[in-house]
Design a protein around this motif. Structure first.
Motif, PDB file in Angstrom:
ATOM      1  N   ASP A   1       0.755  -1.354   0.014  1.00 57.86           N
ATOM      2  CA  ASP A   1      -0.024  -0.040  -0.164  1.00 57.86           C
ATOM      3  C   ASP A   1       0.863   1.213  -0.190  1.00 57.86           C
ATOM      4  OD1 ASP A   1       0.953   0.019   2.556  1.00 57.86           O
ATOM      5  OD2 ASP A   1      -0.918  -0.056   3.424  1.00 57.86           O
ATOM      6  N   GLY A   2       2.452   1.023  -0.045  1.00 57.65           N
ATOM      7  CA  GLY A   2       3.030   2.322  -0.202  1.00 57.65           C
ATOM      8  C   GLY A   2       3.695   2.624   1.129  1.00 57.65           C
ATOM      9  N   THR A   3       3.085   2.037   2.316  1.00 47.47           N
ATOM     10  CA  THR A   3       3.667   2.458   3.740  1.00 47.47           C
ATOM     11  C   THR A   3       5.101   2.098   3.905  1.00 47.47           C
ATOM     12  OG1 THR A   3       2.346   0.724   4.860  1.00 47.47           O
ATOM     13  CG2 THR A   3       1.345   2.697   4.443  1.00 47.47           C
ATOM     14  N   LYS A   4       5.839   2.592   4.828  1.00 44.01           N
ATOM     15  CA  LYS A   4       7.157   2.151   5.030  1.00 44.01           C
ATOM     16  C   LYS A   4       7.230   1.582   6.368  1.00 44.01           C
ATOM     17  CE  LYS A   4       8.710   5.766   1.945  1.00 44.01           C
ATOM     18  NZ  LYS A   4       9.749   7.089   1.787  1.00 44.01           N
ATOM     19  N   LYS A   5       7.574   0.310   6.403  1.00 44.64           N
ATOM     20  CA  LYS A   5       7.905  -0.317   7.798  1.00 44.64           C
ATOM     21  C   LYS A   5       9.245  -0.425   8.072  1.00 44.64           C
ATOM     22  CE  LYS A   5       7.548  -5.082   9.405  1.00 44.64           C
ATOM     23  NZ  LYS A   5       8.959  -5.429   9.281  1.00 44.64           N
ATOM     24  N   THR A   6       9.624  -0.081   9.319  1.00 44.81           N
ATOM     25  CA  THR A   6      11.108   0.012   9.683  1.00 44.81           C
ATOM     26  C   THR A   6      11.070  -1.486  10.888  1.00 44.81           C
ATOM     27  OG1 THR A   6      10.596   1.595  11.642  1.00 44.81           O
ATOM     28  CG2 THR A   6      10.977   2.332   9.616  1.00 44.81           C
ATOM     29  N   GLY A   7      12.487  -1.618  11.236  1.00 41.21           N
ATOM     30  CA  GLY A   7      12.564  -2.719  12.072  1.00 41.21           C
ATOM     31  C   GLY A   7      14.028  -2.674  12.787  1.00 41.21           C
ATOM     32  N   ILE A   8      14.506  -3.752  13.220  1.00 35.66           N
ATOM     33  CA  ILE A   8      15.656  -3.813  14.118  1.00 35.66           C
ATOM     34  C   ILE A   8      16.825  -2.873  13.639  1.00 35.66           C
ATOM     35  CG2 ILE A   8      16.767  -5.897  13.070  1.00 35.66           C
ATOM     36  CD1 ILE A   8      16.980  -4.593  16.681  1.00 35.66           C
ATOM     37  N   GLY A   9      17.092  -2.771  12.330  1.00 38.83           N
ATOM     38  CA  GLY A   9      17.984  -2.027  11.791  1.00 38.83           C
ATOM     39  C   GLY A   9      18.157  -0.471  11.969  1.00 38.83           C
ATOM     40  N   GLU A  10      16.766  -0.261  11.520  1.00 35.98           N
ATOM     41  CA  GLU A  10      16.289   1.313  11.821  1.00 35.98           C
ATOM     42  C   GLU A  10      16.558   1.754  13.279  1.00 35.98           C
ATOM     43  OE1 GLU A  10      15.827   4.832  10.087  1.00 35.98           O
ATOM     44  OE2 GLU A  10      15.685   2.944   9.017  1.00 35.98           O
ATOM     45  N   PHE A  11      16.049   0.985  14.138  1.00 30.31           N
ATOM     46  CA  PHE A  11      16.009   1.137  15.666  1.00 30.31           C
ATOM     47  C   PHE A  11      17.537   1.393  16.189  1.00 30.31           C
ATOM     48  CE2 PHE A  11      16.873  -0.840  19.953  1.00 30.31           C
ATOM     49  CZ  PHE A  11      16.044  -0.029  20.644  1.00 30.31           C
ATOM     50  N   ILE A  12      18.521   0.319  15.912  1.00 31.23           N
ATOM     51  CA  ILE A  12      19.853   0.429  16.508  1.00 31.23           C
ATOM     52  C   ILE A  12      20.567   1.637  15.795  1.00 31.23           C
ATOM     53  CG2 ILE A  12      19.966  -2.106  16.726  1.00 31.23           C
ATOM     54  CD1 ILE A  12      21.820  -2.130  14.165  1.00 31.23           C
ATOM     55  N   ARG A  13      20.111   1.818  14.635  1.00 31.06           N
ATOM     56  CA  ARG A  13      20.758   3.322  13.929  1.00 31.06           C
ATOM     57  C   ARG A  13      20.397   4.502  14.496  1.00 31.06           C
ATOM     58  NH1 ARG A  13      23.073   2.279   8.810  1.00 31.06           N
ATOM     59  NH2 ARG A  13      22.462   4.304   7.840  1.00 31.06           N
ATOM     60  N   LYS A  14      18.846   4.689  14.810  1.00 25.27           N
ATOM     61  CA  LYS A  14      18.331   5.809  15.414  1.00 25.27           C
ATOM     62  C   LYS A  14      18.970   6.146  16.864  1.00 25.27           C
ATOM     63  CE  LYS A  14      14.268   7.075  13.095  1.00 25.27           C
ATOM     64  NZ  LYS A  14      12.767   7.491  13.122  1.00 25.27           N
ATOM     65  N   THR A  15      19.201   5.038  17.594  1.00 28.28           N
ATOM     66  CA  THR A  15      19.711   4.756  18.999  1.00 28.28           C
ATOM     67  C   THR A  15      21.373   4.894  18.956  1.00 28.28           C
ATOM     68  OG1 THR A  15      19.520   2.644  19.163  1.00 28.28           O
ATOM     69  CG2 THR A  15      17.587   3.787  19.958  1.00 28.28           C
ATOM     70  N   SER A  16      21.731   4.977  17.925  1.00 25.70           N
ATOM     71  CA  SER A  16      23.356   4.704  17.927  1.00 25.70           C
ATOM     72  C   SER A  16      23.973   3.654  18.420  1.00 25.70           C
ATOM     73  CB  SER A  16      23.930   6.120  18.372  1.00 25.70           C
ATOM     74  OG  SER A  16      23.487   7.156  17.567  1.00 25.70           O
ATOM     75  N   LEU A  17      23.001   2.540  18.593  1.00 23.76           N
ATOM     76  CA  LEU A  17      23.648   1.242  19.291  1.00 23.76           C
ATOM     77  C   LEU A  17      24.881   0.481  18.062  1.00 23.76           C
ATOM     78  CD1 LEU A  17      20.809  -0.193  20.671  1.00 23.76           C
ATOM     79  CD2 LEU A  17      22.445   0.912  21.947  1.00 23.76           C
ATOM     80  N   ASP A  18      24.539   0.974  16.637  1.00 24.96           N
ATOM     81  CA  ASP A  18      25.523   0.442  15.862  1.00 24.96           C
ATOM     82  C   ASP A  18      26.800   0.977  16.055  1.00 24.96           C
ATOM     83  OD1 ASP A  18      24.326   2.714  14.960  1.00 24.96           O
ATOM     84  OD2 ASP A  18      24.800   2.266  13.040  1.00 24.96           O
ATOM     85  N   GLU A  19      26.908   2.141  16.748  1.00 25.35           N
ATOM     86  CA  GLU A  19      28.173   2.844  16.680  1.00 25.35           C
ATOM     87  C   GLU A  19      29.297   2.303  17.756  1.00 25.35           C
ATOM     88  OE1 GLU A  19      28.900   5.121  14.643  1.00 25.35           O
ATOM     89  OE2 GLU A  19      26.917   5.922  13.893  1.00 25.35           O
ATOM     90  N   PHE A  20      28.607   1.491  18.578  1.00 28.24           N
ATOM     91  CA  PHE A  20      29.395   1.068  19.890  1.00 28.24           C
ATOM     92  C   PHE A  20      30.874   0.273  19.588  1.00 28.24           C
ATOM     93  CE2 PHE A  20      25.849   2.386  22.399  1.00 28.24           C
ATOM     94  CZ  PHE A  20      26.616   2.801  23.637  1.00 28.24           C
ATOM     95  N   PRO A  21      30.872  -0.668  18.643  1.00 24.41           N
ATOM     96  CA  PRO A  21      32.087  -1.504  18.255  1.00 24.41           C
ATOM     97  C   PRO A  21      33.303  -0.467  17.703  1.00 24.41           C
ATOM     98  CG  PRO A  21      29.984  -2.547  17.421  1.00 24.41           C
ATOM     99  CD  PRO A  21      29.554  -1.358  17.803  1.00 24.41           C
ATOM    100  N   GLN A  22      32.832   0.789  17.630  1.00 22.22           N
ATOM    101  CA  GLN A  22      34.077   1.675  17.028  1.00 22.22           C
ATOM    102  C   GLN A  22      34.866   2.150  18.533  1.00 22.22           C
ATOM    103  OE1 GLN A  22      32.422   5.238  14.866  1.00 22.22           O
ATOM    104  NE2 GLN A  22      30.847   3.893  14.354  1.00 22.22           N
TER     105      GLN A  22
END
Length: 481
Positions: free
Chosen positions: A369-390
């Protein structure tokens, strides 16, 4: 950003601390040998120990005791140590009698402290100098230097710069002012023509440029201006210029006097403070990274089979390449799909790649229907959790807690001269442009302006200010993408 040696008495603050430590060791040893107890368990001897420490620091600063400490031989160091200790204990003795404390303290303890201070202080100074000289040699081996020189001066200059006594600098290439068929000079490759030197520096790992050419050559003026624009430090032999826009100061490089220009500089103490902070932050951050990986990792693997961590080669300080780690928030074929999404890039000049909605992110889908669904990837990017291994990179020393974001190789290859100024310091997990809007900023020139402003005005206080602002980002998600 260039690391400049401290000036004045603070130039040898490490030797001041060493002398204070040796004095306290001498005092504790003297009290123990004479009275068989620890000096600082007695109020009277506590006061004496503090008095000695204050007098010692006063004599070092007022008498400039550490002047030319590195150039002293063993015999002269011994005589200077003896003279310094004699002054300290002469003043301490006068103060004790002036305050009528002479009868409260053992004269033998004061005398023994003087003798032990000379012995311990001399030994610690000698050992510290040997250690610093060794570290300096190792450091210069890891700093890449490009040499611009006239052909008839080349061999003599290269020999001097690479002499072990003068620092043993790591020469990665030579540029001659006149065209020649020679592929190398004194064993060092001729890497570019003078007219093409700026382009060569922009694309290679170059920490600094040494120039021994007359400023009457307009090509040298242009090269130095280009280096200033790229924030690459230049060492000009025999200072003889005054140009605006950069900080300049004279110093010694390989036994020669040069005028060094740089976008900014830090003292060894400032650099040590920043590195100490990074080590502490790196340890804490690495532990948190392991915890985040343990929690988020299984979810990532379930929704997108493959490695939990994403490893990518990035461009670090002065063009040096390194591997950066993040928690994988995209599908494994993200790089292959990038070409199909270039038209949607919000950064119009292509100097960075940012999408408003990235279908490569794990869990992101466009529904029928054109709506955009987000998941775990978007969540860890918005909360910057993906940055921790740096933080692993911070602990290793290839990144800093606060700095500029490291570009990818394809972004770096598009850099113009002023863009390279972002590489004048170690890349950071967070920085000025991240707390000023992060991905909401779509103009790369604005990113460059903010990063250059950060480097020009750097201080530990600014780092702390940026860190406090960064802590709010995961909770608000402002600008994340």
């Amino acid at each position: 950003m260039y690391k400049r040696n401290a000036q004045g008495w603070s130039k040898h603050i490490d030797f001041l601390l060493i002398d204070e430590i040796s004095l306290q060791l001498a005092f504790i040893l003297a009290v123990f040998l004479r009275l068989q107890f620890f000096a600082y368990t007695s109020v009277f001897y506590q006061n004496l120990g503090v008095m000695m420490a204050l007098v010692d620091a006063l004599v070092i600063v007022a008498n400039n005791t550490m002047h030319n400490v590195f150039s002293r031989g063993y015999y002269r160091e011994l005589t200077e140590t003896f003279k310094h200790s004699f002054f300290v204990f002469a003043i301490v003795t006068i103060l004790l009698f002036a305050m009528k404390y002479g009868d409260l303290f053992s004269r033998i303890i004061v005398f023994l402290t003087f003798i032990f201070h000379v012995i311990i202080g001399y030994g610690m100074r000698v050992l510290w100098k040997l250690l610093l000289k060794r570290r300096h040699k190792e450091k210069t081996k890891n700093l890449s230097m490009l040499v611009v020189v006239e052909p008839d001066k080349a061999e003599a200059l290269l020999q001097k710069l690479t002499d072990k006594a003068n620092g043993n600098y790591n020469i990665v290439g030579v540029v001659l002012t006149e065209s020649t068929k020679a592929a190398e000079i004194a064993g060092y490759p001729v890497v570019a023509k003078l007219e093409d030197t700026a382009d060569y520096i922009c694309k290679k790992w170059i920490d600094s440029v040494y120039i021994d050419v007359s400023l009457q050559d307009e090509r040298i003026i242009r090269l130095m201006d280009d280096c200033s624009l790229m924030a690459v430090p230049t060492h000009y032999h025999v200072p003889n210029m005054s140009r605006n826009g950069v900080k300049r100061f004279s110093e010694k490089v390989g036994g020669t006097t040069v005028l060094t220009t740089s976008i900014n500089y830090v003292t060894p103490l400032q650099m040590a403070m920043k590195r100490l902070f990074d080590i502490i932050a790196g340890l804490v951050g690495s532990l948190l990274a392991l915890l985040v990986i343990a929690i988020i990792g299984p979810i990532i693997k379930k929704q997108s089979p493959g490695p939990i961590l994403f490893k990518q080669e990035r461009i670090g300080q002065n063009g040096k390449r390194f591997y950066m780690y993040k928690i994988r928030s995209m599908h494994l074929d993200a790089e292959e799909r990038k070409a199909d999404l270039l038209e949607q890039n919000r950064v119009k000049d292509g100097m960075m790649f940012k999408l408003k909605f990235d279908p490569r992110i794990i869990g992101n889908e466009i529904m029928p229907d054109g709506t955009k669904k987000t998941g775990i990837g978007e969540f860890i990017r918005k909360t910057s959790l993906d940055e921790f291994p740096q933080f692993f990179c911070v602990l290793r020393g290839t990144m800093s807690t606060v700095g500029t974001r490291p570009p990818t190789i394809d972004e770096y290859l598009k850099y113009q001269y002023h863009h390279r100024a972002r590489l004048a310091i170690k890349p950071g997990i967070t920085g000025m442009w991240q707390v000023s809007g992060r991905s909401e900023i779509t103009d790369f020139e604005e990113v460059v302006r903010l990063d250059t402003e950060y480097i020009t005005n750097w201080s530990m206080g600014l780092d702390l200010k940026i860190l406090f602002k960064t802590l709010a980002v995961p909770f608000t998600g402002k600008g994340a993408m």
